[in-house]
Design an enzyme around this catalytic site. Structure first.
Site, short mmCIF file in Angstrom:
data_model
loop_
_atom_site.label_atom_id
_atom_site.label_comp_id
_atom_site.label_asym_id
_atom_site.label_seq_id
_atom_site.Cartn_x
_atom_site.Cartn_y
_atom_site.Cartn_z
N SER A 113 0.82 -1.21 0.00
CA SER A 113 0.00 0.00 0.00
C SER A 113 0.85 1.26 0.00
O SER A 113 1.68 1.44 -0.87
CB SER A 113 -0.96 -0.05 1.17
OG SER A 113 -1.92 0.97 1.06
N HIS A 114 0.67 2.09 1.02
CA HIS A 114 1.36 3.38 1.06
C HIS A 114 2.75 3.30 1.68
O HIS A 114 3.45 4.30 1.74
CB HIS A 114 0.52 4.35 1.89
CG HIS A 114 0.21 3.76 3.22
ND1 HIS A 114 -0.82 2.87 3.39
CD2 HIS A 114 0.84 3.87 4.41
CE1 HIS A 114 -0.82 2.47 4.66
NE2 HIS A 114 0.17 3.06 5.29
N LYS A 126 -0.81 -10.39 -0.51
CA LYS A 126 -2.03 -10.87 0.14
C LYS A 126 -2.86 -11.68 -0.84
O LYS A 126 -2.74 -11.53 -2.06
CB LYS A 126 -2.84 -9.73 0.74
CG LYS A 126 -3.49 -8.83 -0.27
CD LYS A 126 -4.40 -7.85 0.46
CE LYS A 126 -5.08 -6.93 -0.53
NZ LYS A 126 -6.13 -6.14 0.07
N ASP A 278 -3.34 6.27 -2.95
CA ASP A 278 -2.15 5.73 -2.30
C ASP A 278 -1.39 4.77 -3.21
O ASP A 278 -1.69 4.64 -4.40
CB ASP A 278 -2.52 5.05 -0.98
CG ASP A 278 -3.29 3.76 -1.17
OD1 ASP A 278 -3.92 3.61 -2.24
OD2 ASP A 278 -3.25 2.89 -0.29
N ASP A 280 -1.27 1.57 -3.74
CA ASP A 280 -1.97 0.51 -4.49
C ASP A 280 -3.35 0.94 -4.98
O ASP A 280 -4.12 0.12 -5.48
CB ASP A 280 -2.08 -0.76 -3.64
CG ASP A 280 -2.87 -0.57 -2.36
OD1 ASP A 280 -2.86 0.56 -1.82
OD2 ASP A 280 -3.50 -1.54 -1.90
N ASP A 282 -6.12 2.08 -3.44
CA ASP A 282 -7.40 1.81 -2.77
C ASP A 282 -7.81 2.93 -1.81
O ASP A 282 -8.93 2.93 -1.31
CB ASP A 282 -7.41 0.44 -2.08
CG ASP A 282 -6.30 0.27 -1.07
OD1 ASP A 282 -5.49 1.19 -0.90
OD2 ASP A 282 -6.25 -0.82 -0.45
N ARG A 283 -6.91 3.88 -1.55
CA ARG A 283 -7.29 4.98 -0.64
C ARG A 283 -7.55 6.26 -1.43
O ARG A 283 -7.09 6.40 -2.56
CB ARG A 283 -6.15 5.28 0.33
CG ARG A 283 -5.85 4.14 1.26
CD ARG A 283 -4.85 4.58 2.31
NE ARG A 283 -4.58 3.46 3.20
CZ ARG A 283 -4.08 3.57 4.41
NH1 ARG A 283 -3.76 4.76 4.88
NH2 ARG A 283 -3.89 2.50 5.16
N THR A 345 -11.14 -2.91 12.13
CA THR A 345 -10.32 -2.30 11.09
C THR A 345 -9.86 -3.33 10.06
O THR A 345 -9.44 -4.42 10.42
CB THR A 345 -9.10 -1.64 11.76
OG1 THR A 345 -9.56 -0.54 12.53
CG2 THR A 345 -8.10 -1.13 10.73
C1 VG1 Z 1 -4.38 0.53 8.11
C2 VG1 Z 1 -5.70 1.27 8.26
C3 VG1 Z 1 -6.86 0.37 7.91
C4 VG1 Z 1 -6.66 -0.17 6.49
C5 VG1 Z 1 -5.32 -0.85 6.40
C6 VG1 Z 1 -5.00 -1.32 4.99
O1 VG1 Z 1 -4.34 -0.55 9.00
O2 VG1 Z 1 -5.83 1.77 9.57
O3 VG1 Z 1 -8.06 1.08 8.04
O4 VG1 Z 1 -7.68 -1.09 6.17
O5 VG1 Z 1 -4.28 0.04 6.78
O6 VG1 Z 1 -5.08 -0.27 4.09
P1 VG1 Z 1 -3.55 -0.49 10.39
O7 VG1 Z 1 -3.67 -1.87 10.97
O8 VG1 Z 1 -2.17 -0.07 10.07
O9 VG1 Z 1 -4.24 0.56 11.21
V1 VG1 Z 1 -3.98 -0.19 2.83
O10 VG1 Z 1 -4.48 1.06 1.80
O11 VG1 Z 1 -2.58 0.00 3.68
O12 VG1 Z 1 -4.01 -1.66 2.09
CO CO Z 2 -3.73 0.94 0.06
#
Ligand code: VG1
Ligand code: CO
Length: 544
Positions: A113-114, A126, A278, A280, A282-283, A345
């Site tokens: 992701s980010h 994943k 972000d 990937d 999705d945000r 979450t």
């Molecule tokens: C974080 C966010 C959560 C989100 C997850 C994956 O998780 O808080 O809301 O679903 O990232 O998003 P955590 O456990 O670090 O709080 V992404 O865009 O990183 O795949």
């Molecule tokens: Co993401």
């Protein structure tokens, strides 16, 4: 067929977190590390023989090498067909779309992701199931269990696949279709939204928009959809070429990391609409001229305006939000006469609700919103949803949000992140805070009474599975809440997340500064959890 069986020994750290397994690139590059996880994943699935697997990632460093390994292992484990994004690229929402559209057995998404990328950055993997969504906990736990006792993995001894050329290839007994990563997703977006109205909006002289792809995966998607299909001027999309190290940046669309976009949107002559996605895809972050939309508010506003969007005009079956997300969407659900579900979450908890049609829109405070169109959160989808609303309502972003507050009241909301603190200190802080919780109930704190204080546990209403230990919450009689949890996506030490909200419906008090409006609650949790004393941090790394 040239299947070889390779002996291996377990790694003890392959438990997937909030969203798959995320580690430093160097960890994934160890001999057998990726292979062990992939074999453990395949071993957790039944009847993969003859099935189709979707594979793609956010393009970060190690993406293509990982895909070569995964394809060779998929062929050796009996998949008969794979669908792969060209050059190994698929945004997370596009992967979900492709899994569903082609009725694949599942998919493997390579992304952290980010989290920063590059040789010294992070990598991630994943598994998504046939509904296009992240594997539920039963599967991620089975993967972890397999990873602890693995003794061998299977792989075909063949040369690499050419990921650059669209079309069909053969790898041992498995056929591989290399597809355009954008096409299917763009088609789906055109089905959901009123593209004609959006076209008129974005081509009008008074409308100027900026989309920051942050050198990550959404660049090609945003250029095709916003510039080519909807006619936004060239240059609307900035940082639009995906780089393996994301340009050295941190592609997290928030006020801290999306600094280039934020600077422009808060300048003296800003565009009227700004958005970012972000690593990937999705945000999403939504900005107006000199205006930031809190993600929790964004979900509430999308729900309240869903009737303006063709795909949702016949109504919503329900809304779902993660527990730390503000309760703003609950008020919209109440008005619409539908349920608002509260989940832990992580997007994996929305899958069952979406499949059972108990929710149409879902969202998380962490800049994630999505719907039943796929089974992942979806950054560009949220941007298009906002554009659709702007086109129909002919108001500014700020006006839409302020009118929403006038109607529903405002949930002042903030999240404070303390990144990369010591894991031991973080665990101790959490357990000491948890121990205090029972004694807080009934106490007068920060000018209000504690109504409940517990460790959140969720029972899935569809399959009755229980997920406990999902965050500490302190709730007050006036609806205010404090939530504290540890991140499940970081790769360095621990990240402490503190979420704070309170509701205000006095119409003369709706435009306060968020941090000031929440100060008594911020001070309270700093004191209860002794955040500064324990972490040595006088302020959070990121404030949202
Ligand atoms: C974080 C966010 C959560 C989100 C997850 C994956 O998780 O808080 O809301 O679903 O990232 O998003 P955590 O456990 O670090 O709080 V992404 O865009 O990183 O795949
Ligand atoms: Co993401």
């Amino acid at each position: 067929m040239s299947v070889v069986t390779i002996a291996t020994t377990p790694f003890n750290d392959q438990r997937p977190g909030t969203s798959g397994l995320r580690k430093k690139v160097a960890v994934f590059q160890q001999a057998h590390y990726l292979e062990n996880f992939v074999q453990s994943t395949f071993d957790s699935l039944d009847n993969i023989q003859g099935q189709t697997l979707v594979v793609g990632g956010d393009g970060r460093f190690y993406n293509e090498q990982a895909i070569q390994i995964i394809l060779k292992m998929a062929a050796a484990n009996g998949f008969s067909h794979a669908i792969v994004g060209q050059n190994g690229l698929l945004s997370t929402p596009a992967a979900s779309c492709v899994i569903r559209k082609y009725k694949a057995f599942g998919g493997i998404i390579l992304s952290a992701s980010h989290n920063p990328a590059g040789p010294n950055g992070d990598f991630g993997i994943k598994y998504n199931i046939n509904n296009g969504g992240p594997a539920p906990e039963a599967i991620t736990e089975a993967i972890f269990k397999n990873s602890q006792s693995i003794t061998e993995y299977r792989i075909v001894d063949e040369s690499d696949v050419n990921l650059a050329i669209i079309g069909r290839q053969q790898l041992a007994n498995m056929s591989i279709d290399i597809i355009d990563p954008v096409g299917d997703y763009a088609e789906l977006m055109a089905d959901l939204f009123d593209f004609e109205s959006i076209k008129t909006l974005v081509s009008s002289q008074s409308f100027q928009m900026r989309f920051d792809a942050m050198h990550a995966i959404t660049g090609p998607y945003a250029k095709t959809i916003l510039e080519d299909l909807l006619g936004a001027p060239t240059g609307t999309v900035i940082n639009g070429i995906p780089l393996t190290d994301f340009g050295g940046g941190h592609p997290d669309p928030n006020l801290t990391y999306a600094e280039q976009l934020v600077a422009e949107m808060f300048s003296s002559n800003p565009p009227v609409f700004g958005a970012a996605s972000d690593g990937d895809g999705d945000r999403n972050m939504i900005l107006g001229a000199n205006f930031f939309v809190t993600p929790s508010d964004s979900l509430a506003i999308l729900a309240a305006n869903a009737h303006l969007v063709p795909a949702y005009q016949s109504g919503l079956s329900g809304i779902a939000r993660s527990m730390p997300t503000s309760q703003a969407p609950d008020r919209v659900a109440q008005k619409l006469g539908i349920d608002c579900h509260e989940t832990p979450t992580g997007w994996k908890f929305f899958g069952n609700l979406l499949d059972a049609n108990k929710a149409t829109l879902c969202g998380e405070e962490s800049f994630g919103t999505g719907s039943n169109h796929i089974r992942e959160k979806d950054g560009l989808w949220a941007v298009l949803f906002w554009l659709n609303i702007l086109a129909k309502r002919q108001l500014s972003v700020a006006q839409i949000v302020e009118l929403h507050w006038q109607e529903y009241g405002r949930n002042y909301y903030t999240r404070h992140d303390y990144e990369a603190i010591s894991s031991d200190i973080a665990k101790q802080l959490m357990s000491d805070l948890e121990a205090q919780l029972p004694s807080l109930v009934g106490q007068q704190l920060a000018g209000r009474t504690v109504a409940y204080a517990d460790n959140f546990s969720y029972k899935d209403p569809v399959d009755n599975s229980v997920s406990s230990n999902q965050g500490l919450r302190i709730g007050f009689d006036d609806g205010a809440r404090i939530v504290v949890r540890l991140s499940g996506t970081g790769t360095e030490g621990a990240t402490l997340r503190v979420y704070i909200e309170r509701y205000e419906n006095d119409k003369s008090k709706l435009d306060q500064d968020t941090q000031k409006a929440l100060k008594p609650l911020i001070d309270l949790i700093n004191e209860l959890a002794q955040i500064t004393e324990r972490t040595g941090r006088t302020e959070p790394t990121v404030i949202t």
